[in-house]
Design an enzyme around this catalytic site. Structure first.
Site, mmCIF file in Angstrom:
data_model
loop_
_atom_site.group_PDB
_atom_site.id
_atom_site.type_symbol
_atom_site.label_atom_id
_atom_site.label_comp_id
_atom_site.label_asym_id
_atom_site.label_seq_id
_atom_site.Cartn_x
_atom_site.Cartn_y
_atom_site.Cartn_z
ATOM 1 N N LYS A 44 -0.069 3.772 -2.616
ATOM 2 C CA LYS A 44 -1.104 4.800 -2.450
ATOM 3 C C LYS A 44 -0.524 6.201 -2.306
ATOM 4 O O LYS A 44 -1.241 7.193 -2.493
ATOM 5 C CB LYS A 44 -1.991 4.464 -1.250
ATOM 6 C CG LYS A 44 -2.847 3.214 -1.445
ATOM 7 C CD LYS A 44 -3.773 2.991 -0.261
ATOM 8 C CE LYS A 44 -4.729 1.826 -0.476
ATOM 9 N NZ LYS A 44 -4.110 0.521 -0.230
ATOM 10 N N SER A 87 0.788 -1.233 0.000
ATOM 11 C CA SER A 87 0.000 0.000 0.000
ATOM 12 C C SER A 87 0.822 1.286 0.000
ATOM 13 O O SER A 87 0.242 2.373 -0.039
ATOM 14 C CB SER A 87 -0.953 0.017 1.197
ATOM 15 O OG SER A 87 -2.099 -0.755 0.913
ATOM 16 N N SER A 89 -6.287 3.237 4.440
ATOM 17 C CA SER A 89 -5.589 2.456 3.409
ATOM 18 C C SER A 89 -6.573 1.580 2.634
ATOM 19 O O SER A 89 -6.304 0.409 2.358
ATOM 20 C CB SER A 89 -4.482 1.588 4.025
ATOM 21 O OG SER A 89 -3.550 1.211 3.041
#
Length: 296
Positions: free
Chosen positions: A68, A65, A125
């Site tokens: 992101k 993640s 997230s």
């Protein structure tokens, strides 16, 4: 040795700014040992540009993640350009609703404000929120990924390839600790408003509180921005910035074996960077924690 990392400014404004693409010099002779168990780490002093500690910083890794951060970069760029507004209502499409967990539970036809999606990406997230941002800003996820890779090339992320906007496993999606530091630098230098979300611990959505219970926000103290990531392939990743008494540090940890170990590694690195004594602690398999956390 010259390390291409540029101005790393994650979670706070730098006192001394250097142009994008400027080089950071490694500490001559190498840094003292810090007991970390993660596969790859990087610790940078942002005031001097010195790399204080590194371990396999060029090693090819899955970003999870931490991807992101690029999704947020493109979103803030679109906001600044007037291509979208914070309060714009975004209608959720079927592709978003099918995005695998971790999710906040977006469903087809639901209408959500753009800034709510950004908070869900940064704090919770949420993979579905990241997909919704991509859906709004490009005609398809594939075109959004093209933009991600174009930005990566512009930033000099020479060992990074993006394959989706959320970080779920894809064999094409690769990075290094050094590249993730450069990405974090660009995000918070170019869009300092993003540090508000990256430094927050709570996100409320439809009566549910998504809370980041992360000890690094308290110990070693001074943490101003933080993004975590996990998949079975990547292990536990974290990018964290902290400042204390005029000193500002950036730490990237990739491939920790457990969530606990990722926090321990980052905490030790930050304490080392701040000149604090490192308390004796265990690393490696003796700290192994069984985890059933979904990829995020």
């Amino acid at each position: 040795m010259t390390l291409r990392i540029g101005v790393v400014a994650v979670g706070f404004a730098l006192l001394v700014l250097r142009p994008a693409g400027a080089s950071i010099e490694a500490s001559p002779g190498g840094a003292p040992a810090v007991p970390v168990s993660a596969e790859a780490v990087l610790l940078v002093d942002l005031e001097t540009g010195k790399v204080l500690f590194e371990k396999n910083a060029e090693e090819d890794r899955a970003p999870a993640s931490l991807v992101k951060m690029m999704t947020l970069y493109i979103a803030y760029d679109a906001l600044r350009a007037g291509l979208v507004t914070r309060g714009e209502p975004i209608t959720i499409g079927p592709n978003v609703a099918r995005t695998p967990r971790f999710r906040i539970g977006l469903v087809t036809g639901q209408v959500v404000a753009f800034d709510t999606l950004l908070a869900a990406v940064a704090i919770a997230s949420a993979n579905d929120a990241a997909a919704a941002v991509a859906d709004r800003l490009a005609e398809s996820e594939e075109k959004f990924v093209d933009r991600m890779n174009a930005e990566a090339e512009r930033m000099g992320l020479t060992h990074t390839v993006f394959a989706n906007p959320h970080g779920l496993p894809d064999p094409r999606q690769r990075t290094t600790a050094r590249d993730m530091a450069t990405l974090a630098e660009n995000l918070l230098r170019d869009f300092p408003e993003s540090r508000t979300l990256l430094g927050d611990t709570d996100f409320a959505w439809r009566g549910r509180i998504f809370r980041r219970r992360i000890p690094l926000f308290r110990d070693p103290g001074g943490v101003t921005a933080l993004k975590t990531g996990f998949t079975l392939e990547a292990g536990y990743n974290i990018a964290v910035a902290a400042g204390r008494a005029g000193q500002r540090l950036l730490c990237v940890v990739l491939g920790a074996e457990t969530r606990v170990l990722s926090f321990l590694d980052a905490g030790r690195l930050l304490k080392f960077g701040f000149g604090e004594p490192l308390s004796p602690g265990r690393t490696g398999r003796r700290w192994r924690v069984r985890s059933h956390v979904a990829p995020r």
